[in-house]
Design a protein around this motif. Structure first.
Motif, short mmCIF file in Angstrom:
data_model
loop_
_atom_site.label_atom_id
_atom_site.label_comp_id
_atom_site.label_asym_id
_atom_site.label_seq_id
_atom_site.Cartn_x
_atom_site.Cartn_y
_atom_site.Cartn_z
N GLY A 1 0.84 -1.22 -0.08
CA GLY A 1 -0.04 0.03 -0.23
C GLY A 1 0.83 0.99 -0.04
O GLY A 1 0.95 2.04 1.02
N LEU A 2 1.71 1.39 -1.13
CA LEU A 2 2.59 2.54 -1.13
C LEU A 2 1.79 3.97 -1.13
O LEU A 2 0.64 3.86 -1.58
CB LEU A 2 3.28 2.49 -2.31
CG LEU A 2 4.34 1.26 -2.53
CD1 LEU A 2 5.15 1.05 -3.92
CD2 LEU A 2 5.51 1.50 -1.45
N PRO A 3 2.23 5.04 -0.68
CA PRO A 3 3.53 5.09 0.00
C PRO A 3 3.77 4.61 1.50
O PRO A 3 4.83 4.80 1.98
CB PRO A 3 4.00 6.41 -0.19
CG PRO A 3 2.67 7.14 -0.08
CD PRO A 3 1.84 6.36 -0.78
N LYS A 4 2.46 4.46 2.05
CA LYS A 4 2.61 4.30 3.58
C LYS A 4 3.28 2.94 3.80
O LYS A 4 4.19 3.07 4.75
CB LYS A 4 1.12 4.29 3.89
CG LYS A 4 1.00 4.05 5.45
CD LYS A 4 -0.46 4.22 6.21
CE LYS A 4 -0.34 4.06 7.56
NZ LYS A 4 -1.81 4.19 8.15
N ARG A 5 2.80 2.19 3.35
CA ARG A 5 3.43 0.52 3.49
C ARG A 5 4.31 0.06 2.31
O ARG A 5 3.60 0.37 1.31
CB ARG A 5 2.47 -0.29 4.12
CG ARG A 5 1.84 0.10 5.49
CD ARG A 5 0.91 -0.87 5.87
NE ARG A 5 -0.16 -1.54 4.89
CZ ARG A 5 -1.13 -0.78 4.95
NH1 ARG A 5 -1.73 0.19 5.79
NH2 ARG A 5 -2.35 -1.06 4.19
N ARG A 6 5.05 -0.74 2.42
CA ARG A 6 5.83 -1.46 1.35
C ARG A 6 6.14 -3.01 1.59
O ARG A 6 6.72 -3.08 2.79
CB ARG A 6 7.26 -0.87 1.04
CG ARG A 6 7.86 -1.41 -0.21
CD ARG A 6 9.30 -0.83 -0.35
NE ARG A 6 9.96 -1.14 -1.60
CZ ARG A 6 9.92 -0.83 -2.87
NH1 ARG A 6 9.22 0.49 -2.92
NH2 ARG A 6 10.57 -1.24 -3.88
N ALA A 7 5.44 -3.80 0.91
CA ALA A 7 5.51 -5.11 1.29
C ALA A 7 7.03 -5.73 1.03
O ALA A 7 7.29 -5.34 -0.03
CB ALA A 7 4.56 -6.10 0.56
N ALA A 8 7.52 -6.52 2.00
CA ALA A 8 8.87 -6.90 1.86
C ALA A 8 8.90 -8.09 1.07
O ALA A 8 8.07 -9.11 0.97
CB ALA A 8 9.63 -7.29 3.05
N MET A 9 10.00 -8.39 0.35
CA MET A 9 10.17 -9.91 -0.45
C MET A 9 10.15 -10.99 0.59
O MET A 9 10.54 -10.90 1.74
CB MET A 9 11.62 -9.82 -1.09
CG MET A 9 11.84 -11.17 -1.91
SD MET A 9 13.55 -10.91 -2.33
CE MET A 9 13.48 -9.86 -3.65
N THR A 10 9.41 -11.96 0.15
CA THR A 10 8.86 -13.30 1.10
C THR A 10 9.11 -14.44 0.53
O THR A 10 8.89 -14.74 -0.70
CB THR A 10 7.35 -12.98 1.38
OG1 THR A 10 7.03 -11.62 1.88
CG2 THR A 10 6.87 -13.98 2.36
#
Length: 921
Positions: free
Chosen positions: A695-704
């Motif tokens: 949910g950019l720019p507030k959250r960025r999902a990490a490589m998983t």
């Protein structure tokens, strides 16, 4: 005597509210919401480690967070409050309790400081000062907003302290102590200290405008005697000089903090939007909560006394107008964008946009005190006027969704109790003389005895000199004095209740609302114990890093449970590390300020991660590089691209990923999902779904990691919302990774030593190229005496031909400049200590020195010493002049002590002091 009761009332109210809400440490509900759990508790845990020598570094470089970040800006932002040192006396596993104690003690200190400054501004009932001091410390901003941002509470303490400095500046005293107090306030928390300084400056302007000059007077109003030969310009000049010297003294902390902010990731910016006036009115009431409106709640007793000031005719009109105008101006300035920006250092905060509200609370409390101390406890007419003002505020709040029936009931009930308490205090104070004269209006109980501790009224009730003919009259007066004391006691308790009870209720209400509205984290418990013990047992720094891993307990797990991780959450999160970690597949929250641990074999190898906590257990990693490696020099500068998989390979120097166009990996390869803007779950075939929070720019999902491809043709299933980019599935070949690590290890450093902020690496024979330190290239790194280079965001230095070792050291940007500014401020303070000393016994025009604390004249008071020159015109030595002045002052005090009933609170005392001052002048 007023400071201690004020502190006890504030602390008792906060603890009672927390206990009622069953919040830690009184119940199971967590306090660790938002930044309290994410930042303040972990940073205080790291301070505990620093104080006990277990931090694994010094005060300049933090090796635990972000794979190596600057620590001094964080210390200056979160940990330079004197109260923070108290965590050292608690066990580390009780760090949540330690932070709670610090958080509770700060409002107590603020209440005490406000009570002291009120009595310093003007003599009056000490119990009234204590209650108003507690009301200030229990304002809505303190118990709702700052309770989970403990560093802001230093501003709550700073405002009354700086107002005390204002009194010193007006009197021309404490030329050295004043800047020291300013420095302590700014070093504790520069952000709220800036707001407190603006507020104290406005208070100084009002004090000058209402005629409270620069001299120290001995009447009921301190300084009511005018400027005493010193103009307004001189007072303002001293004020500016005091602030400049104080800020200069704090420069060794402030300059690194300022530069740390400049190098930080920009995060989130938003435009100011003024709150609806109905919501503003609603926040004046107790038990309301909102994140984007000002928390204006203040105890009903304080609000009633302040609202009654415009109608209190016993107070001079100029004072009533000045304080009312200041309070109204501060309210309006909070709602107008240009002044809003001035209050907030010209930048709208990301959240809680009314952070200066505590200044308004302090101004309202001072206005309330002006009415009580200058004109006595108000009577029916001003109380009815004040009640009408509060009623209008309550009516204005009717259109807000924030207010409830409980808020109206508590507000109205407390206001009625406050009216009763004030009337009882007024009745207990006795008849008022001089009413209507404003400055000269004093209650029968005298300037210091007009309150719960009004012993002076009892002494005067006994009359003057004893006489047989007056025995019966003395008995009557003694009985009347006892009755007044009972009235004062009852009224004082009622008034205190109107502050403590709504304050405790608002605290409890906020305790319940915060976890429901904000992210929250568990207090230290069994899970923390297990992870901390595992990380501590695997520690091998600097041979390898130990990652506290995922799932994360907080945004700063490396500080909280130990180890050396990628995660880091601060106002000073370096931009270079945010961008580097994002390019490698890292995730974030808080618009890039809270970086998450990246669980990936390639990055673990690159950053020397030898052990990692994963899914409830510690796993070891043999495919890792040492902290310093040597890379070949290239003809062009390397830059990251759009794919996190290719970026990892670029930093590694080898291809280890396959990026299948159909999203299907070969059997035996490890499958990784990378979709920074996706929110939902990803699953490999019928495997376990893994959550991604984008949910950019507030959250960025990490490589998983999704597991190993065991079934041919199994695909990654995405369920959720957000973009899934091309090349979102990577297939890691562990054999290729092992070969790449082995090649780099063959030419890497054979020995690495880390000593605080210095790294020394012994290289393999024949090493050539660029030595790369697995740490972000933040500002401040120097290698071989020159600013360090950069290799894809990491610290780098070219290896000279034949070199067998390289060394790099970190120095916090701004440390030298801050130290130089501090040294200049110390020199200026020494000069000011001599140049701004109080004048001699008499000035050139024969103006007597202001009175001392006892009310007696200064060195010349009643001493006969005319000035710097002796009777013959020759200059007398300064030591002789001071000695004579001290002897004369002591003699004057002894003469007053021998007079019957000549106490400080009696009319006999005031007549004696007036005669002595008249003779001295």
């Amino acid at each position: 005597m007023a400071a201690l009761p004020a502190a006890l009332l504030a602390v008792a109210a906060v603890c009672a509210g927390d206990a009622a809400a069953r919040t830690f440490p009184f119940g199971a509900r967590t306090r660790a919401v938002n930044d309290l759990g994410n930042q303040f508790v972990p940073f205080h845990a790291h301070l505990w480690d620093l104080l006990h020598g277990r931090a694994g570094g010094g005060v300049l470089l933090n090796w635990r967070s972000g794979y190596g970040t600057s620590l001094l800006p964080d210390l200056g932002t979160y940990l330079t409050s004197p109260f923070a040192l108290l965590v050292a006396v608690f066990p580390r596993e009780r760090i949540d309790l330690a932070v709670y104690v610090v958080t509770v003690l700060k409002p107590g200190a603020a209440a005490a400081a406000m009570a002291v400054v009120l009595l310093r501004q003007r003599r009056g009932p000490r119990w009234g000062a204590a209650v108003l001091g507690a009301a200030y410390a229990l304002c809505g901003w303190a118990v709702v907003e700052a309770a989970y941002n403990p560093m802001w509470l230093d501003g709550l303490i700073a405002f009354p302290l700086l107002c005390l400095v204002v009194e010193w500046v007006r009197e021309g005293r404490r030329a050295v102590l004043g800047p020291v107090v300013v420095a302590l306030c700014w070093a504790a928390n520069f952000y709220t200290a800036y707001m407190a300084t603006l507020g104290a400056g406005l208070v100084l302007l009002v004090r000058i405008a209402v005629g409270a000059g620069a001299g120290r007077a001995g009447s009921a109003e301190r300084g009511s005697g005018g400027v005493a030969g010193r103009g307004t310009g001189a007072v303002l000049g001293r004020a500016v000089l005091t602030v400049l010297l104080g800020v200069g003294l704090a420069a060794p902390v402030l300059v690194p903090v300022f530069l740390g902010s400049r190098h930080a990731y920009p995060g989130w910016t938003r435009r100011f939007e003024a709150a609806e006036w109905a919501d503003v009115a609603a926040r004046v009431l107790p038990v309301t909560y909102s994140f984007f409106t000002p928390a204006l709640f203040l105890g009903a007793g304080a609000l009633l006394l302040a609202a009654a000031l415009p109608f209190h005719r016993a107070v001079a009109g100029r004072e009533r107008g000045g304080w009312c105008a200041l309070a109204a101006g501060v309210v309006l300035s909070a709602q107008w964008e240009p002044t809003h920006l001035v209050w907030h250092v010209f930048a709208t905060p990301n959240g809680s946009p009314y952070r200066q509200t505590f200044v308004l609370a302090g101004v309202v409390v001072m206005a309330a005190w002006t009415g009580v101390a200058a004109g006595g406890w108000p009577g029916w007419r001003p109380l009815l006027g004040g009640a009408a003002v509060l009623g209008a505020v309550a009516a204005g709040a009717a259109g807000s969704a924030l207010v409830s029936g409980a808020a109206y009931g508590l507000f109205g009930g407390a206001a009625l109790v406050a009216v009763a308490g004030v009337l009882l205090l007024r009745a207990g104070a006795g008849p008022v003389r001089g009413a209507g004269s404003g400055r000269e209006a004093l209650s029968e109980a005298g300037p210091r005895g007009d309150g719960l501790w009004g012993a002076g009224a009892l002494r005067r009730a006994g009359g003057g000199r004893r006489s047989p003919r007056g025995a019966g009259l003395r008995g009557v007066r003694r009985g009347a004095g006892h009755g007044r004391r009972v009235l004062r006691g009852a009224g004082g308790l009622l008034l205190a209740g109107t502050v403590v009870v709504p304050g405790a209720a608002t605290t409890a209400y906020a305790d319940r609302e915060r976890p429901a509205r904000l992210d929250h984290y568990p207090s230290w418990g069994a899970a923390h114990d297990v992870r901390a013990a595992a990380v501590r047992g695997a520690d091998g720094w600097p041979g390898h890093r130990t990652e506290p891993g995922r799932p994360q307990l907080t945004g700063n797990d490396p500080l909280l449970v130990g180890g050396q991780g990628a995660a880091y959450y601060s106002s000073h999160t370096p931009e270079v590390w945010t961008r580097t970690l994002a390019a490698l597949g890292g995730g974030w929250t808080s618009h890039g300020r809270s970086l998450q641990s990246l669980d990936n074999p390639v990055t673990d190898a690159l950053f020397a991660v030898g052990a990692r906590w994963r899914d409830g257990r510690l796993v070891w990693n043999a495919q890792r590089l040492p902290l310093v490696t040597v890379r070949p020099s290239g003809p062009r500068e390397l830059r990251y691209g759009a794919s996190a998989f290719r970026n990892q390979e670029l930093l590694l120097g080898s291809r280890v990923y396959g990026l299948p166009s159909d999203g299907v990996c070969p059997v035996g390869h490890e499958v990784f999902a990378w979709a920074p803007d996706f929110t939902g779950t990803a699953r490999l075939g019928g495997g376990r779904p893994v959550e991604l929070r984008g949910g950019l720019p507030k959250r960025r999902a990490a490589m998983t990691p999704l597991g190993v491809q065991r079934v041919a043709g199994a695909r990654v299933e995405w369920r959720g919302r957000g973009a899934v980019p091309g090349g979102s599935v990577g297939c890691l070949d562990r054999a290729l990774l092992g070969e790449a690590v082995a090649r780099l290890r063959a030419g890497a450093a054979v020995d690495v030593r880390v000593d605080g902020d210095r790294v020394e690496a012994r290289l393999a024979p024949g090493a050539r190229g660029v030595a790369v330190l697995a740490a972000p290239r933040i500002a401040g790194w120097r290698c071989e005496g020159r600013p360090a280079g950069e290799h894809l965001g990491l610290v780098a230095v070219r290896v000279p031909p034949g070199a067998r070792s390289v060394s790099c050291a970190f120095r916090t940007p701004g440390l030298r400049a801050g130290a130089a500014a501090g040294a200049l401020a110390v020199a200026g303070l020494v000069v000011a200590g001599f140049a701004l000393r109080p004048p001699g016994p008499a000035g050139p025009a024969g103006v007597a020195r202001p009175a001392g604390p006892s009310g007696a004249a200064g060195m010349a008071g009643a001493s006969g010493v005319a000035g710097p020159a002796g009777p013959t015109g020759a200059a007398a030595p300064a030591g002789v002049v001071r000695a004579v002045g001290v002897v004369r002052a002591v003699g004057a005090r002894l003469r007053r002590a021998r007079r019957p009933y000549a106490t400080k609170t009696s009319p006999a005392h005031h007549r004696a002091v007036s005669r002595e001052r008249g003779g001295a002048a």
